[in-house]
Scaffold this active site. Structure first.
Site, PDB file in Angstrom:
ATOM      1  N   LYS A  63     -13.705   5.666  20.733  1.00  0.00           N
ATOM      2  CA  LYS A  63     -13.662   6.715  21.245  1.00  0.00           C
ATOM      3  C   LYS A  63     -12.001   7.110  21.558  1.00  0.00           C
ATOM      4  O   LYS A  63     -11.669   8.480  21.252  1.00  0.00           O
ATOM      5  CB  LYS A  63     -14.278   6.858  22.688  1.00  0.00           C
ATOM      6  CG  LYS A  63     -15.863   6.879  22.252  1.00  0.00           C
ATOM      7  CD  LYS A  63     -16.549   7.412  23.654  1.00  0.00           C
ATOM      8  CE  LYS A  63     -17.880   7.511  23.437  1.00  0.00           C
ATOM      9  NZ  LYS A  63     -18.785   6.176  23.043  1.00  0.00           N
TER      10      LYS A  63
ATOM     11  N   GLU B 281     -11.892  10.393  31.314  1.00  0.00           N
ATOM     12  CA  GLU B 281     -11.796  11.881  30.988  1.00  0.00           C
ATOM     13  C   GLU B 281     -12.126  12.519  32.185  1.00  0.00           C
ATOM     14  O   GLU B 281     -12.683  12.388  33.183  1.00  0.00           O
ATOM     15  CB  GLU B 281     -12.956  12.156  29.997  1.00  0.00           C
ATOM     16  CG  GLU B 281     -12.596  11.658  28.585  1.00  0.00           C
ATOM     17  CD  GLU B 281     -13.654  12.300  27.633  1.00  0.00           C
ATOM     18  OE1 GLU B 281     -14.896  12.577  27.974  1.00  0.00           O
ATOM     19  OE2 GLU B 281     -13.329  12.078  26.316  1.00  0.00           O
TER      20      GLU B 281
ATOM     21  N   HIS C 205     -26.925  10.607  31.866  1.00  0.00           N
ATOM     22  CA  HIS C 205     -26.144  10.941  30.526  1.00  0.00           C
ATOM     23  C   HIS C 205     -26.881  10.714  29.428  1.00  0.00           C
ATOM     24  O   HIS C 205     -26.566  10.425  28.337  1.00  0.00           O
ATOM     25  CB  HIS C 205     -24.855  10.027  30.499  1.00  0.00           C
ATOM     26  CG  HIS C 205     -24.001  10.396  31.892  1.00  0.00           C
ATOM     27  ND1 HIS C 205     -23.131  11.358  32.066  1.00  0.00           N
ATOM     28  CD2 HIS C 205     -23.607   9.533  32.948  1.00  0.00           C
ATOM     29  CE1 HIS C 205     -22.294  11.330  33.139  1.00  0.00           C
ATOM     30  NE2 HIS C 205     -22.764  10.170  33.612  1.00  0.00           N
TER      31      HIS C 205
ATOM     32  N   ARG D 130     -23.948   8.468  12.288  1.00  0.00           N
ATOM     33  CA  ARG D 130     -25.384   8.186  11.873  1.00  0.00           C
ATOM     34  C   ARG D 130     -26.242   9.525  12.135  1.00  0.00           C
ATOM     35  O   ARG D 130     -25.896  10.500  12.701  1.00  0.00           O
ATOM     36  CB  ARG D 130     -25.680   7.178  12.998  1.00  0.00           C
ATOM     37  CG  ARG D 130     -25.619   7.496  14.470  1.00  0.00           C
ATOM     38  CD  ARG D 130     -26.240   6.378  15.160  1.00  0.00           C
ATOM     39  NE  ARG D 130     -26.022   6.594  16.476  1.00  0.00           N
ATOM     40  CZ  ARG D 130     -26.502   7.434  17.348  1.00  0.00           C
ATOM     41  NH1 ARG D 130     -27.496   8.341  17.153  1.00  0.00           N
ATOM     42  NH2 ARG D 130     -26.188   7.367  18.863  1.00  0.00           N
TER      43      ARG D 130
END
Length: 664
Positions: free
Chosen positions: A116, A200, A235, A292
């Site tokens: 990431k 973040e 999440h 994917r």
């Protein structure tokens, strides 16, 4: 075109790939663990190979065993599905090195997006907007703490190599940061073998909107519109739909263009998803790219009329994309929900057990069911507890929502607790109907989605009693057939007694409340004395297991599932769970007051207390890992720890004693 395909996955995605491959004339090979040798995906494929024991690390994550199976069966290509090795660049490279076609992007593209942190820099260069955050390689706790303090709380700690909500924590205050990072790293290491995290800014009430992209080896890349995945719990996505409700056309076009730019930045080939957070101000920010096929790809298929697995196989065979951007059309509205074996009433703990009843709504133009299990299959501790994906389509969103509520109401699952009713409550919620969705939806409406349990109605109790009485009648009839005198009056099932009318009692426990139902036989039926009064009833079990009952002159059909001591009545789209109650057994039962037991099977990954410790209610004592997630077991009350029964690394079964606590 690829002639033979090995599917390096299990469950519903493996079954879904088999169906498309078969339609295209492609031979399929399934791999399976020892406990999956009779699983649906192994049965559907043309050939199946057992590659290891139940542990995913020794089977579905075993690259050497999968490649060996491909060589031995003559497979020309490998489809990784999603999860497991689907985003593992080393696996993609190993397939290529073995002369196999990897149905997915290049190893370089997977590596570029697999981190990431690195992907953020690529996206920044490509002009894709980013959420403010720290994506650096320096993982020193002090560096991470300073970065979080600088960004400003709340922040999101996220596993750099992860997905699906694992290795992710929201941190509200600076004093919570160190513990959150430690937990995220531990979970990320266990799930992905990499404990690198990024930090973040946590946006308030954002929407999670992702764009389906497709590229080929000829330099073409397009998008297939967006999916809104905002309704999430911990999440993890709960609902997915397309198109995103209320999304302005200008924003839709801009997100599509940004997603295509992201794909072209890494010469992407195959199916992928570019995920964005959409702020309340209309701005959108890149989160990550999944290299994917996604779990929620069926909603895109239903609104575009395309088969994404077919596209994957064609692109992997070297063909160009079947359509250009201007040729892709979006029609109607589709919604997907994921049916899980989990108990919403106990913090959504994953459940294990046998699916002794599995009835899904009939499939057709408006309803699709993707599953990897059949009635009688077991949900085990080893893998994800998903039972099925239920996907609906209609011409507009209100009609699709109605389709979804009807399909969920027609779904009957017995043997394990599920989230079916929870999904139904979301689908029926006025805010969802109005399209008022964001990532805080579930937290904001938690009181509506998990209402306090209401006592069972007389109708529910009557249905449950009928089920028990039918079972008793069948048991007596079977005993009579086996006896030396099957015609003896003592073998009658109509309640006959020598000296007059007999009354028998059916006992249940409804939550904490005992319920007694007096039963008097009336011909082929009964007169039931219920909390609300008397009711004449009769019933018979139909071939599909449905109970057809006459209650007070009203004919109804309902699913009533008897599972050991549990009777589940599914009526009017709702499920009510009752326990058969034996007062003598309950009185004799040792409640073990000071014992803290395991709520589910799993592995002990942390022990946070020792004998002699004084603890308060809610103090974390043990961390249990099960079905890819960590679950913290806390003290139920104040007391002193007398004994810890297990150590880190031990496997435990549901119901075993973990900790003994003496009350203070």
């Amino acid at each position: 075109m690829i002639e033979s395909l090995l599917i390096a996955n299990r469950g519903e995605i493996a079954c879904r790939i088999v169906r498309t491959a078969r339609r295209m004339g492609v031979r399929t090979v399934a791999v399976c663990s020892e406990v999956d040798r009779n699983a649906l995906h192994a049965r559907l494929a043309d050939e199946a190979v057992v590659i290891g024991p139940a542990s995913a690390r020794e089977s579905y994550l075993n690259i050497g065993a999968i490649l060996k199976a491909a060589r031995e069966t003559g497979a020309a290509a490998v489809h990784p599905g999603y999860g497991f090795l689907s985003e593992n660049a080393d696996f993609a490279q190993a397939c290529r090195d073995d002369g196999l076609v990897f149905v997915g992007p290049s190893p370089d593209a997977i590596r570029a997006m697999g981190s990431k942190s690195a992907s953020k820099e690529i996206m920044r260069t490509a002009g894709v907007p980013l959420v403010p955050g720290y994506h650096g390689a320096d993982q020193d706790p002090a560096v991470l703490q300073r970065a979080a303090d600088g960004i400003g709380y709340p922040v999101l700690v996220k596993a750099s190599a992860g997905g699906g909500g694992r290795g992710m924590r929201v941190v509200e205050r600076a004093d919570q940061f160190e513990a959150a990072v430690a937990a995220a790293k531990r979970e990320a290491k266990a799930a992905f073998g990499d404990d690198t995290v990024l930090i973040e800014k946590y946006l308030q009430r954002p929407r999670h909107v992702e764009v389906q992209v497709f590229g080929d080896s000829h330099g073409n890349a397009i998008h297939l519109f967006e999916r809104d995945c905002s309704i999430q719990r911990r999440h993890q996505k709960v609902f997915e739909e397309s198109p995103a409700p209320g999304l302005p056309d200008a924003t839709r076009r801009a997100m599509g263009a940004a997603a295509v730019a992201a794909a072209k930045a890494i010469d992407y080939s195959g199916a992928g998803t570019v995920e964005f957070l959409l702020g309340q101000d209309g701005g959108f920010y890149f989160i990550e790219m999944n290299t994917r096929l996604q779990v929620e790809h069926p909603v895109t298929e239903l609104v575009t009329g395309l088969d994404l697995v077919e596209w994957q196989l064609r692109v992997a065979s070297g063909e160009p994309l079947p359509l250009r951007q201007d040729d892709v059309r979006q029609d109607g509205h589709a919604i997907e929900v994921r049916l899980y074996a989990e108990d919403p009433g106990r913090g959504f703990l994953p459940q294990t057990g046998t699916l002794n009843r599995l009835t899904m709504p009939a499939e057709g133009p408006h309803v699709r069911v993707d599953t990897g299990v059949r009635e009688g299959d077991a949900i085990s501790v080893h893998y994800d507890p998903m039972i099925a994906k239920l996907i609906v389509w209609d011409h507009d969103r209100p009609a699709a929502v109605r389709r979804l509520t009807k399909a969920l109401a027609a779904t009957v699952i017995g043997g394990v607790n599920t989230n079916r009713q929870y999904l139904l409550e979301i689908a029926a919620h006025p805010a969802f109907a109005a399209g008022e969705v964001d990532t805080g939806f579930i937290d904001r409406h938690a009181g509506d989605l998990l209402p306090s349990s209401q006592p069972a109605s007389d109708r529910v109790l009557a249905l449950a009693a009928c089920q028990v009485l039918i079972e008793r009648r069948a048991a007596v009839a079977a005993a009579a057939a086996r006896s030396a005198d099957p015609w003896s009056p003592w073998n009658l099932t109509n309640g006959w007694r020598l000296n007059g009318e007999a009354v028998e009692t059916v006992r249940f426990r409804d939550g904490d409340a005992p319920v007694e139902i007096a039963v008097r036989h009336r011909g082929a039926g009964w007169r039931l004395t219920l909390p609300g009064g008397e009711m004449d009833a009769s019933a018979e079990a139909e071939a599909d297991g449905t109970l057809a009952a006459d209650l007070g002159g009203r004919r109804i059909r309902a699913a009533v599932i008897a599972d050991g001591d549990t009777v589940i009545v599914m009526d009017g789209g709702r499920a009510h769970r009752l326990l058969r109650h034996d007062p003598a057994a309950a009185a004799a039962q040792d409640t073990g007051g000071g014992k803290l037991t395991s709520p589910m099977p799993g592995k002990i990954v942390r022990v946070l207390a020792k004998a002699g410790d004084t603890v308060r209610r809610g103090t974390p004592l043990i961390v249990l890992e099960a079905m890819k997630m960590e679950h913290t077991i806390a003290a139920p009350g104040d007391g002193t720890v007398e004994r810890i029964a297990f150590q880190v690394g031990d496997m435990v079964e549901e119901g075993v004693e973990l900790v003994a606590i003496s009350a203070t």
